[in-house]
Design an enzyme around this catalytic site. Structure first.
Site, short mmCIF file in Angstrom:
data_model
loop_
_atom_site.label_atom_id
_atom_site.label_comp_id
_atom_site.label_asym_id
_atom_site.label_seq_id
_atom_site.Cartn_x
_atom_site.Cartn_y
_atom_site.Cartn_z
N TYR A 23 -10.03 2.85 -4.88
CA TYR A 23 -8.74 2.40 -3.86
C TYR A 23 -7.49 2.10 -5.29
CZ TYR A 23 -4.96 -1.65 -2.11
OH TYR A 23 -4.72 -2.79 -2.58
N TYR A 38 4.19 -5.21 5.76
CA TYR A 38 3.39 -6.70 5.49
C TYR A 38 3.67 -7.63 6.99
CZ TYR A 38 1.49 -3.76 2.13
OH TYR A 38 0.85 -3.12 0.54
#
Length: 315
Positions: A197, A249
């Site tokens: 990640y 988001y």
């Protein structure tokens, strides 16, 4: 979707947008919680468009590389869907979170299943999926080669200093990974999934390279230059839908309201935008708004979409 030829000239529109953004003083704040990102000059602004008919148009600092951060999640999602198909959705949801990108709150109520693949927890699960049968170095290499292939540019690299900076300060991400591991939604050690990640978020690209890499999403899953199918048309639409509803988001609804195209932001100040059937767009301005999205980048794409009549909701 309006035909490109009916709109103002794209090169003139990009130049006008870049000139206006250069004059603005309300540029937002750079992401200082990742120390390497806090060093970036907030005065930078670049924008690029790659049209489905093969034109590559740029303005401003479009050839300066920056950390793409969460924009990379579009490409890791694409790879993971190619690996496991719709089984992916058993481990990651498809709904907007309504919470900050690094929130842990929903994981407790939803048994360790992240709300979508673009929040941090969801992207960590995607990294875990890409680890299957691989060492972290191999998974990271696969992601980088895929992006290089999409952009037709093997000079794209991972910024190792940014990756190290993220690992050194990524306490919240470690908490998210360990929490999901406790629910059995990580199949590998948390530190291995996090290694993948942190590194894919640290990929460095320019606006030109990023817009090139997004071409397949604007062209029904195919590379418009070669006709090569990257994903099916249905999968391209679904990835675009995730970008529209979850790509910014807890600011995703406002971006869809104002800009009207699928987009994916990153805290490095970049945004990848997709105008289906027309063009792939990339914009970069390091200063962020309160939701962690590029302040001027969002304004620039809103202005460009209005000028070109590019909203997917346009008649």
């Amino acid at each position: 979707m309006p035909e490109l030829e009916r709109a103002p000239k794209l090169d003139q529109a990009l130049a006008e947008v870049a000139a206006e953004m250069a004059e603005r003083t309300d540029r937002g704040n750079v992401a200082t919680y990742i120390p390497q990102l806090g060093k970036v000059d907030p005065r930078k602004f670049g924008i690029a468009a790659v049209t489905n008919d093969g034109r590559v148009l740029v303005a401003g600092d479009a050839d300066q590389v920056f950390s793409i951060q969460s924009i990379s999640k579009v490409f890791t999602l694409t790879l993971a869907l190619g690996n496991v198909g719709d089984a992916l959705w058993q481990r990651v949801g498809r709904e907007p979170s309504g919470n900050p990108f690094n929130s842990i709150v929903q994981l407790e109520h939803e048994n360790g299943i992240p709300r979508n693949p673009f929040i941090n927890a969801g992207a960590i699960v995607i990294s875990d999926i890409l680890l299957a049968g691989h060492q972290p170095r191999e998974a990271i290499g696969e992601i980088l080669r895929f992006i290089q292939f999409l952009a037709d540019d093997d000079t794209i690299i991972i910024d190792r200093e940014v990756a190290a900076s993220e690992r050194a300060t990524g306490y919240r991400n470690f908490a998210l990974a360990n929490y999901m591991k406790s629910f059995g939604n990580l199949h590998h050690a948390p530190e291995l999934a996090l290694g993948v990640y942190f590194h894919h978020c640290a990929i460095a690209m320019s606006c030109r390279q990023l817009a090139m890499a997004g071409r397949f999403l604007a062209n029904g899953g195919k590379n418009p230059a070669t006709g090569h199918s990257v994903v099916s048309a249905e999968r391209a639409r679904r990835i675009g839908a995730m970008m529209l509803t979850c790509g910014h988001y807890d600011g995703s609804g406002d971006f869809a309201f104002r800009v009207g195209i699928p987009g994916k932001s990153g805290v490095g100040g970049g945004i990848l935008g997709i105008v289906p059937g027309v063009a792939s767009l990339a914009v970069w301005s390091p200063g962020l708004n309160a939701n962690g999205n590029s302040k001027l980048g969002s304004i620039a794409l809103e202005k460009l979409a209005r000028m070109m009549n590019w909203s997917i909701f346009a008649p």
